[in-house]
Design an enzyme around this catalytic site. Structure first.
Site, PDB file in Angstrom:
ATOM      1  N   HIS A   1      20.123   4.600 -22.279  1.00 26.20           N
ATOM      2  CA  HIS A   1      18.891   5.559 -22.470  1.00 26.20           C
ATOM      3  C   HIS A   1      18.136   4.813 -23.317  1.00 26.20           C
ATOM      4  CE1 HIS A   1      20.380   8.528 -19.828  1.00 26.20           C
ATOM      5  NE2 HIS A   1      21.564   8.829 -20.782  1.00 26.20           N
TER       6      HIS A   1
ATOM      7  N   LYS B   1     -15.284  -5.370   3.318  1.00 20.86           N
ATOM      8  CA  LYS B   1     -16.119  -4.357   3.606  1.00 20.86           C
ATOM      9  C   LYS B   1     -16.395  -4.233   5.192  1.00 20.86           C
ATOM     10  CE  LYS B   1     -21.063  -2.640   2.926  1.00 20.86           C
ATOM     11  NZ  LYS B   1     -22.136  -2.706   1.902  1.00 20.86           N
TER      12      LYS B   1
END
Length: 510
Positions: A265, A133
């Protein structure tokens, strides 16, 4: 100038602390880290003596103190903060190095809930979040791999705001993933894994050039050690689509030692099981040489030079195996467009992690479910529904076909003969179409279906699929059952003297 060091993972912490001292920092530390540093001869200040408050409750409270939280959090550019700090005798702590109690390792090692709870860190996340922070003034370090660059920057006067911001993001990610792990564990233990909230957390492994298509960004994130420790890139840059195809190939090939699976695929276009991997590859390729072009090959055995040379006769984009002989690797390294990967290289065959849940993204959210798995028991206990018993050879082919369809997009049917996939239809809107498509592909490849077996991942709703199978020479069938017309399907198989088995477990994959 103070630095606070309190780590569970003590890798390289002595060298890091020594470097900080050389940069002019005074080191504050807690019990376990303190002892390691003092035993190495470093001058370190005990947190308890610094705060004037001893550790309490078996170490549950040691850094939750205004001198620690305040020293990290107060804004250096605020006159009122400076005034409060001066009045309370709070010195600035400009660097914190913290990583958290080993909660993950604990739940992997034991089910002792009391021990698990004691490995939930409280002070650590508080300090990390405080430092993150206040990144405008505080440098927060959570990973030992960052120690060298941190020391280098401090020595070169490069502790910039941009660098502290980068470390801030890492810090919040560290505490977020830790909290996700705890919340998910508690939900799994007490709510069957499906609590009011669920959290996805992963560690970034790599960034491919793009996602499924060039206009999409993508990345690979790891859950657990599978990609971080066991997946080895030997040659080439894996793409987003490579990973999805590799996943499909491994799931099928890992079921059978010395097998070869070819994926295109996301769907299998070749599979074969043979005691000789070279022969397995040739047989797998024969299923659909057209679709195999540019595909992904998984070999569940070590790749020899002879096998490498055979694979090199065709174009494939990816080859993955547990390991490669040095001669095979040297040969394949000269194939410019071929990407090579190994998995569990210290084992002779693939070893995959256990998947507990699966996710599917939909608009506005995602679905989560228990992962589907095909157990050997469900195949071994498949019930004969007709009048005819399959031979041992047919049962082996039925097992192969069933595992393939269960791991392939629905609707799916597969034909297997002598351990080789000779036809497959997947992702169709009807099971008859899937059956017919597989038959046509086999005919195109010049494959003889007579004597093959047939598997479906869900029930055949009508006897028409059985009649089509008979016309192609199918000799045995396995399916889950569950249709209101099961009796008709069974009677049709009986009338043609074909063994038919039900597993009573559907494996849709959408």
């Amino acid at each position: 100038m103070y630095a606070l060091l309190s780590v569970s993972d003590k890798s390289h912490i002595i060298e890091f602390a020594q470097g900080l001292i050389e940069c002019g920092y005074k080191i504050l530390s807690t019990s376990g880290t303190l002892k390691v540093l003092q035993d190495s001869g470093l001058e370190v200040i005990d947190i308890a003596s610094y705060t004037g408050a001893k550790e309490l409750f078996d170490g549950r409270v040691k850094t939750l103190n205004p001198k620690i939280a305040g020293g990290i959090l107060y804004r250096r550019d605020s006159l009122s903060h400076q005034k409060d700090a001066q009045e309370e005798g709070i010195e600035p702590i400009d660097l914190i190095c913290v990583n958290l109690y080993p909660f993950k390792q604990t739940i992997e090692r034991t089910q002792d809930f009391e021990e698990i709870v004691e490995n939930i860190d409280i002070g650590g996340p508080s300090m990390i979040r405080a430092g993150a922070k206040n990144f405008q003034s505080v440098l927060v370090v959570t990973n030992p791999s960052d120690y060298p660059q941190v020391l280098k920057r401090l020595r070169n006067g490069e502790n910039t705001l941009e660098f502290r911001r980068e470390m801030m993001i890492k810090a919040f990610s560290h505490t977020a993933s830790y909290d996700c792990l705890i919340a998910n564990y508690m939900n799994e233990r007490f709510n069957g894994g499906f609590g009011e909230q669920i959290f996805l957390s992963g560690e970034k492994v790599l960034t491919p050039r793009y996602g499924e298509n060039p206009h999409q960004k993508g990345a690979l994130y790891a859950q657990g050690d599978y990609f971080l420790k066991h997946f080895v890139i030997l040659k080439g840059e894996p793409s987003f689509n490579n990973f999805t195809d590799i996943d499909s190939a491994l799931k099928i090939a890992s079921n059978f030692q010395n097998s070869v699976c070819i994926i295109k695929h996301g769907n299998p276009c070749g599979f074969a099981l043979h005691s000789n991997p070279l022969e397995a590859f040739s047989l797998a390729l024969s299923c659909d040489t057209l679709s195999a072009y540019g595909g992904v090959v998984a070999v569940n055995a070590e790749v020899s030079l002879e096998l490498a040379q055979k694979i090199g006769e065709s174009f494939f984009e990816v080859l993955i195996a547990p390991s490669f002989t040095p001669q095979a690797l040297e040969f394949l390294s000269n194939k410019k467009k071929l990407k090579l990967f190994s998995l569990t290289p210290k084992l002779p065959h693939f070893s995959l992690p256990t998947q507990k849940v699966s996710f599917k993204s939909i608009m506005g959210g995602f679905l989560i479910q228990e992962a589907d798995c095909i157990t050997q028991e469900e195949i071994d206990n498949a019930q004969r529904m007709g009048d005819y018993e399959a031979t041992q050879e047919q049962k082996r082919d039925l097992e192969i076909a069933y595992k393939i369809v269960a791991l392939t997009k629905s609707n799916c049917v597969a034909y297997v003969k002598n351990g080789v996939l000779v036809g497959i239809g997947m992702g169709m809107t009807s099971r008859v179409d899937a059956s017919r498509n597989a038959m046509l592909k086999a005919q195109d490849m010049g494959l003889d279906l007579r004597g093959c077996v047939l598997a479906s991942e869900a029930f055949f709703p009508f006897k028409d699929s059985i009649e089509l199978a008979v016309s192609m020479g199918v000799s045995a069938i396995i399916e889950p059952g569950g249709s209101i017309r099961d009796d008709e399907v069974i009677e049709c198989a009986n009338s043609h003297k074909i063994p038919i088995y039900f597993t009573f477990k559907r494996h849709f994959l959408h």
